[in-house]
Design a protein around this motif. Sequence first.
Motif, PDB file in Angstrom:
ATOM      1  N   MET A  11       0.867  -1.199   0.000  1.00  0.00           N
ATOM      2  CA  MET A  11       0.000   0.000   0.000  1.00  0.00           C
ATOM      3  C   MET A  11       0.895   1.238   0.000  1.00  0.00           C
ATOM      4  O   MET A  11       1.309   1.706   1.049  1.00  0.00           O
ATOM      5  N   ASP A  12       1.193   1.769  -1.181  1.00  0.00           N
ATOM      6  CA  ASP A  12       2.181   2.854  -1.252  1.00  0.00           C
ATOM      7  C   ASP A  12       1.571   4.121  -1.854  1.00  0.00           C
ATOM      8  O   ASP A  12       0.668   4.040  -2.697  1.00  0.00           O
ATOM      9  N   GLY A  13       2.067   5.262  -1.432  1.00  0.00           N
ATOM     10  CA  GLY A  13       1.671   6.531  -2.048  1.00  0.00           C
ATOM     11  C   GLY A  13       0.855   7.461  -1.159  1.00  0.00           C
ATOM     12  O   GLY A  13       0.386   8.496  -1.631  1.00  0.00           O
ATOM     13  N   GLU A  59      11.889  -1.291   7.670  1.00  0.00           N
ATOM     14  CA  GLU A  59      12.702  -0.096   7.352  1.00  0.00           C
ATOM     15  C   GLU A  59      11.934   1.207   7.595  1.00  0.00           C
ATOM     16  O   GLU A  59      12.533   2.288   7.567  1.00  0.00           O
ATOM     17  N   ASN A  60      10.634   1.110   7.817  1.00  0.00           N
ATOM     18  CA  ASN A  60       9.857   2.341   8.023  1.00  0.00           C
ATOM     19  C   ASN A  60      10.181   3.049   9.346  1.00  0.00           C
ATOM     20  O   ASN A  60       9.792   4.199   9.555  1.00  0.00           O
ATOM     21  N   TRP A  61      10.947   2.363  10.227  1.00  0.00           N
ATOM     22  CA  TRP A  61      11.424   3.031  11.450  1.00  0.00           C
ATOM     23  C   TRP A  61      12.356   4.190  11.100  1.00  0.00           C
ATOM     24  O   TRP A  61      12.612   5.056  11.939  1.00  0.00           O
ATOM     25  N   ASN A  62      12.885   4.182   9.879  1.00  0.00           N
ATOM     26  CA  ASN A  62      13.816   5.250   9.471  1.00  0.00           C
ATOM     27  C   ASN A  62      13.100   6.544   9.110  1.00  0.00           C
ATOM     28  O   ASN A  62      13.742   7.520   8.737  1.00  0.00           O
ATOM     29  N   ARG A  63      11.795   6.577   9.201  1.00  0.00           N
ATOM     30  CA  ARG A  63      11.055   7.824   8.929  1.00  0.00           C
ATOM     31  C   ARG A  63      11.119   8.727  10.158  1.00  0.00           C
ATOM     32  O   ARG A  63      11.459   8.269  11.249  1.00  0.00           O
ATOM     33  N   PRO A  64      10.759  10.002   9.980  1.00  0.00           N
ATOM     34  CA  PRO A  64      10.780  10.899  11.144  1.00  0.00           C
ATOM     35  C   PRO A  64       9.917  10.330  12.275  1.00  0.00           C
ATOM     36  O   PRO A  64       8.898   9.691  12.012  1.00  0.00           O
ATOM     37  N   ILE A 179       0.144  -6.758  -5.574  1.00  0.00           N
ATOM     38  CA  ILE A 179      -0.206  -5.460  -6.172  1.00  0.00           C
ATOM     39  C   ILE A 179       0.600  -4.400  -5.444  1.00  0.00           C
ATOM     40  O   ILE A 179       0.700  -4.417  -4.218  1.00  0.00           O
ATOM     41  N   ARG A 180       1.194  -3.457  -6.183  1.00  0.00           N
ATOM     42  CA  ARG A 180       1.788  -2.283  -5.535  1.00  0.00           C
ATOM     43  C   ARG A 180       1.187  -1.039  -6.163  1.00  0.00           C
ATOM     44  O   ARG A 180       1.174  -0.904  -7.393  1.00  0.00           O
ATOM     45  N   THR A 181       0.711  -0.160  -5.340  1.00  0.00           N
ATOM     46  CA  THR A 181       0.180   1.099  -5.849  1.00  0.00           C
ATOM     47  C   THR A 181       1.299   2.140  -5.892  1.00  0.00           C
ATOM     48  O   THR A 181       2.411   1.898  -5.432  1.00  0.00           O
ATOM     49  N   MET A 185       8.066   0.462  -8.837  1.00  0.00           N
ATOM     50  CA  MET A 185       8.151  -0.932  -9.269  1.00  0.00           C
ATOM     51  C   MET A 185       9.268  -1.634  -8.528  1.00  0.00           C
ATOM     52  O   MET A 185      10.339  -1.875  -9.078  1.00  0.00           O
ATOM     53  N   ARG A 186       9.054  -1.853  -7.264  1.00  0.00           N
ATOM     54  CA  ARG A 186      10.032  -2.601  -6.462  1.00  0.00           C
ATOM     55  C   ARG A 186       9.291  -3.313  -5.345  1.00  0.00           C
ATOM     56  O   ARG A 186       8.140  -3.013  -5.038  1.00  0.00           O
ATOM     57  N   ILE A 187      10.007  -4.265  -4.720  1.00  0.00           N
ATOM     58  CA  ILE A 187       9.368  -5.116  -3.706  1.00  0.00           C
ATOM     59  C   ILE A 187       9.577  -4.564  -2.300  1.00  0.00           C
ATOM     60  O   ILE A 187       8.832  -4.912  -1.379  1.00  0.00           O
ATOM     61  N   SER A 188      10.572  -3.692  -2.115  1.00  0.00           N
ATOM     62  CA  SER A 188      10.804  -3.032  -0.819  1.00  0.00           C
ATOM     63  C   SER A 188      10.767  -4.013   0.358  1.00  0.00           C
ATOM     64  O   SER A 188      10.151  -3.745   1.396  1.00  0.00           O
ATOM     65  N   ASN A 189      11.434  -5.157   0.180  1.00  0.00           N
ATOM     66  CA  ASN A 189      11.620  -6.114   1.296  1.00  0.00           C
ATOM     67  C   ASN A 189      10.293  -6.711   1.779  1.00  0.00           C
ATOM     68  O   ASN A 189      10.167  -7.080   2.943  1.00  0.00           O
TER      69      ASN A 189
HETATM   70  C1  IPE Z   1       6.804  -0.130   1.340  1.00  0.00           C
HETATM   71  O1  IPE Z   1       6.668   1.204   1.016  1.00  0.00           O
HETATM   72  C2  IPE Z   1       6.322  -0.384   2.748  1.00  0.00           C
HETATM   73  C3  IPE Z   1       4.895  -0.314   2.972  1.00  0.00           C
HETATM   74  C4  IPE Z   1       3.976  -0.084   2.072  1.00  0.00           C
HETATM   75  C5  IPE Z   1       4.462  -0.534   4.327  1.00  0.00           C
HETATM   76  P1  IPE Z   1       7.846   2.255   1.226  1.00  0.00           P
HETATM   77  O2  IPE Z   1       7.306   3.565   0.816  1.00  0.00           O
HETATM   78  O3  IPE Z   1       8.371   2.132   2.609  1.00  0.00           O
HETATM   79  O4  IPE Z   1       8.956   1.734   0.224  1.00  0.00           O
HETATM   80  P2  IPE Z   1      10.169   2.499  -0.470  1.00  0.00           P
HETATM   81  O5  IPE Z   1      10.909   3.219   0.616  1.00  0.00           O
HETATM   82  O6  IPE Z   1       9.588   3.465  -1.451  1.00  0.00           O
HETATM   83  O7  IPE Z   1      10.974   1.435  -1.148  1.00  0.00           O
END
Ligand code: IPE
Length: 241
Positions: A11-13, A59-64, A179-181, A185-189
Amino acid sequence: MNKPQHVAIIMDGNGRWAERRGQPRAIGHRKGVEAVRNAVKAAGENGVKYLTLFAFSSENWNRPQQEVSDLMGLLKFFVRRDLAELHNENVRVHVIGDRRGLSADILALLTEAEDLTRENTALNLVIAFNYGGRDDVTRATRTIAQKVAQGLVDPARITEQTISDCLDTADIPDPDLIIRTSGEMRISNFLLWQSAYSEFIFLPCLWPDFDEEEFRKALKEYACRDRRFGATTDRAAAAAT
Ligand code: IPE
Ligand code: IPE
Ligand code: MG
């Protein structure tokens, strides 16, 4: 029509959705929770048995810090608001990801959701929270190494199934469709091991705009895919029956 049993969604964006409106990213995340409702409804209506949603990556822990805290708050909001309704609709909730590192209140809520819905038999909703594919494989490796050290597992007898059985997804089939929104175009782990033969669909729409129509479009495209699993079309079809 060839239907996927398991659909997993990156779920991206959310951030871009908000930024394009000149609003703070938190607003995009909040709107994203509504899109989760759309996805759950669409999955149920289209006969999907498993829906996995990537909600927070390792990796989302790296956000503010504020954004991390907003995302934690939204998970709590979602479970508190929607759990009774999900249970009513016979949805079973599963959670994958590393539970260490999550706060006690989040852990309690996630456990409550799993316990309450354990016997449900309609849609399986898998929430990937603090999930990373490499972390999943690393923790599985640790589990297997401990069993070897205790003399419970013979290293020569380790199979792919041994590894699958030690992943967070042990009782969940591999995703047929990912599905990635947001157009990335990557799998992001995400589900690295489990996605070995998944079909991928990348949608340009941002996650807060995802709705049942987008879901149906993805299912339609999936139905046209020819999955061969390394075999030939005929042999793959024969193996599937
Ligand atoms: C992938 O999205 C993680 C989730 C949807 C929870 P990110 O936004 O974190 O991925 P990157 O940083 O663009 O690769
Ligand atoms: C997805 O939206 C939500 C999570 C990763 C938790 P993003 O926050 O990654 O939105 P963009 O990619 O920055 O637009
Ligand atoms: Mg993103």
